[in-house]
Design an enzyme around this catalytic site. Structure first.
Site, mmCIF file in Angstrom:
data_model
loop_
_atom_site.group_PDB
_atom_site.id
_atom_site.type_symbol
_atom_site.label_atom_id
_atom_site.label_comp_id
_atom_site.label_asym_id
_atom_site.label_seq_id
_atom_site.Cartn_x
_atom_site.Cartn_y
_atom_site.Cartn_z
ATOM 1 N N ARG A 180 95.216 50.379 119.531
ATOM 2 C CA ARG A 180 94.301 50.368 118.386
ATOM 3 C C ARG A 180 93.983 48.936 117.941
ATOM 4 N NH1 ARG A 180 93.927 54.735 114.838
ATOM 5 N NH2 ARG A 180 94.116 53.428 112.998
ATOM 6 N N ARG A 213 92.665 39.031 120.905
ATOM 7 C CA ARG A 213 91.482 38.185 121.133
ATOM 8 C C ARG A 213 91.874 36.762 121.460
ATOM 9 N NH1 ARG A 213 89.448 39.980 115.964
ATOM 10 N NH2 ARG A 213 88.347 41.960 116.304
ATOM 11 N N ARG A 265 104.513 61.706 110.261
ATOM 12 C CA ARG A 265 105.136 60.666 109.446
ATOM 13 C C ARG A 265 104.560 60.787 108.051
ATOM 14 N NH1 ARG A 265 109.672 58.728 110.610
ATOM 15 N NH2 ARG A 265 109.259 56.654 109.756
ATOM 16 N N ARG A 269 104.361 47.607 104.521
ATOM 17 C CA ARG A 269 103.358 46.638 104.079
ATOM 18 C C ARG A 269 103.169 46.714 102.573
ATOM 19 N NH1 ARG A 269 98.438 49.484 107.500
ATOM 20 N NH2 ARG A 269 98.683 51.547 106.616
ATOM 21 N N GLU A 272 104.493 50.274 100.818
ATOM 22 C CA GLU A 272 104.476 51.507 101.613
ATOM 23 C C GLU A 272 105.799 51.674 102.355
ATOM 24 O OE1 GLU A 272 101.038 51.875 104.134
ATOM 25 O OE2 GLU A 272 99.695 51.277 102.515
ATOM 26 N N TYR A 320 95.265 61.434 115.416
ATOM 27 C CA TYR A 320 95.279 60.154 114.689
ATOM 28 C C TYR A 320 93.832 59.633 114.594
ATOM 29 C CZ TYR A 320 97.350 55.506 113.550
ATOM 30 O OH TYR A 320 97.733 54.319 112.967
ATOM 31 N N ASP A 343 90.430 58.063 112.919
ATOM 32 C CA ASP A 343 89.927 57.144 111.896
ATOM 33 C C ASP A 343 88.836 57.859 111.104
ATOM 34 O OD1 ASP A 343 91.538 54.954 112.385
ATOM 35 O OD2 ASP A 343 90.248 54.205 113.992
HETATM 36 N N1 UDP Z 1 101.295 47.332 114.418
HETATM 37 C C1 UDP Z 1 102.290 46.398 114.580
HETATM 38 N N2 UDP Z 1 102.347 45.338 113.726
HETATM 39 C C2 UDP Z 1 101.455 45.171 112.719
HETATM 40 C C3 UDP Z 1 100.420 46.114 112.573
HETATM 41 C C4 UDP Z 1 100.372 47.195 113.419
HETATM 42 O O1 UDP Z 1 103.127 46.533 115.434
HETATM 43 O O2 UDP Z 1 101.571 44.180 111.988
HETATM 44 C C5 UDP Z 1 101.279 48.492 115.345
HETATM 45 C C6 UDP Z 1 102.075 49.675 114.800
HETATM 46 O O3 UDP Z 1 102.665 50.320 115.904
HETATM 47 C C7 UDP Z 1 101.021 50.548 114.200
HETATM 48 C C8 UDP Z 1 99.878 50.346 115.184
HETATM 49 O O4 UDP Z 1 99.965 48.979 115.530
HETATM 50 O O5 UDP Z 1 101.414 51.892 114.132
HETATM 51 C C9 UDP Z 1 98.511 50.687 114.649
HETATM 52 O O6 UDP Z 1 98.276 49.931 113.481
HETATM 53 P P1 UDP Z 1 97.120 50.257 112.469
HETATM 54 O O7 UDP Z 1 96.974 49.110 111.557
HETATM 55 O O8 UDP Z 1 95.934 50.720 113.240
HETATM 56 O O9 UDP Z 1 97.761 51.471 111.679
HETATM 57 P P2 UDP Z 1 97.254 52.262 110.370
HETATM 58 O O10 UDP Z 1 96.396 51.313 109.587
HETATM 59 O O11 UDP Z 1 96.528 53.476 110.894
HETATM 60 O O12 UDP Z 1 98.511 52.602 109.679
#
Ligand code: UDP
Length: 372
Positions: A171, A175, A248, A279, A305, A353, A355
């Site tokens: 996801r 870059r 989850r 976060r 969270e 999952y 978006d």
């Molecule tokens: N992820 C990570 N570190 C970060 C942010 C995301 O390892 O700092 C990984 C983690 O496994 C997460 C996945 O990337 O479940 C997808 O992140 P995303 O931000 O897309 O998750 P969401 O916003 O849907 O919670």
């Protein structure tokens, strides 16, 4: 029958379907068990700040049709998601890009960064990634995996990275440019005035009953409509008779602080294993920290969270799309397909999952297929 459609859930799937059905001349009743509309995109104004009560939602899409669609219901600002990763006080740019590589290794050019990753991938002996850990190392190398992915992912999913599917980490963009935009999307922003207002506009002129639990009043509610659009959890619909799908859950601990700026960014990810939260969201920065007249807001609202395994009574947020759950879902899907009166949609109804933009596209498609 009193209604053509009973729609269970006022989240994006339900609201879009309701709007489209009404537009096509159908009679619609929408219900939700919560006291408010908008499902998990619900925002509530606190201290002049639109707080994302069920987690941060940043609208982003490559689908022009969906972008034009949502813009009928809200004006979107120019917010660009650029989360910061905090690993024991060391700060890194996300998603993984030249700023991240420079801070991690001191490399300056894209070529140097690529060589560093290749060297670490080789040392780990990965050729065909089989799980999230191997996928992550092959994308960004061991150092970034250890500091920015492993701890965060294991807190978020409650499982070791070796037992998680690799698509989760795909996801995130990687870059070799200096670009902190978290999403590879042509269109991005936050609805001005909050998501609740946007969903209220979708539901304008439609009968909505809140605080109504569908599964507890199923028979009576079903008797009022020809068809049901169900956006709750698919396993709950069947009373968990084949077993429970895993989800989850997340606890959001919101706090109002008497200071204008707590962390200087909308999202800071705590990527170490020891910090108990995943976060912290500082909601005012989704709308640039200003009130309607453009003045700086004196207070701020943050939410920490905490991720946990879902158990009955909790809110399910993320489906755990691994092999075991995939198989169980396929069995539930067979039961769902055999229900001719009910259509299952959305993140919980399809155990996917999704978006936000994909949910909207899917509701629009479904409406076209079954109505016209
Ligand atoms: N992820 C990570 N570190 C970060 C942010 C995301 O390892 O700092 C990984 C983690 O496994 C997460 C996945 O990337 O479940 C997808 O992140 P995303 O931000 O897309 O998750 P969401 O916003 O849907 O919670």
């Amino acid at each position: 029958m009193k209604y053509d459609y009973l729609i269970v859930g006022t989240g994006l799937y339900g609201a879009v379907f309701a709007h489209e059905a009404k537009k096509r001349g159908k009679s619609v009743l929408v219900i939700d068990k919560r006291p408010n509309i908008a499902g998990n995109v619900y925002t509530e104004e606190i201290e002049g700040i639109n707080v994302h009560k069920y987690g941060a939602h940043i609208f982003h899409t490559n689908n022009k049709q969906v972008w034009d669609y949502v813009n009928q219901f809200a004006e979107f600002n120019r917010f660009t998601n650029s989360p910061v990763a905090n690993y024991h006080g060391e700060l890194y740019s996300l998603p993984f890009n030249m700023y991240t590589f420079n801070k991690m290794w001191g490399v300056v050019t894209p070529k140097e960064a690529e060589e560093k990753i290749e060297e670490q991938k080789k040392a780990a002996g990965i050729t065909e990634p089989k799980n999230l850990e191997e996928q992550a190392i092959s994308l960004v190398g061991t150092d970034i995996y250890e500091k920015l992915i492993k701890g965060y992912t294991e807190k978020q999913w409650g499982r070791p990275c070796t037992e998680l599917p690799s698509f989760i980490i795909k996801r995130l963009p990687v870059r070799f440019t200096f670009d902190n935009n978290y999403f590879n999307a042509l269109y991005q922003g936050i609805p001005v005035g909050g998501y609740t207002k946007m969903v209220a506009n979708m539901l304008d002129g439609i009968e909505v009953r809140l605080g109504v639990d569908y599964l507890e009043n199923k028979e009576e509610l079903d008797s009022q409509a020809d068809k049901v659009i169900y956006t709750g959890a698919i396993d709950a619909y069947f009373d968990f008779k084949l077993g429970t799908l895993e989800y989850r859950s997340v606890r959001f601990d919101a706090e109002i602080l008497n200071q204008p700026n707590f962390q200087g960014n909308a999202a800071v990810n705590y990527t170490d294993r020891e910090t108990p939260w995943t976060r912290i969201i500082e909601h005012k920065w989704f709308e640039f920290g200003k009130d309607k007249e453009g003045n700086d807001l004196p207070k701020t609202v943050i939410s920490r969270e905490y991720s946990s395994e879902w158990k009955p009574g909790d809110e399910p947020y993320y489906p755990v799309n691994d092999e075991r759950n995939g198989k169980l879902y396929a069995e539930y899907k067979k039961l769902a397909d055999a229900e001719d009166k009910v259509i299952f949609g959305g993140r919980l109804g399809e155990y996917k999952y999704y978006d936000m933009d994909a949910v909207i596209a899917s509701a629009l498609d479904m409406c076209k297929t079954i109505i016209c």
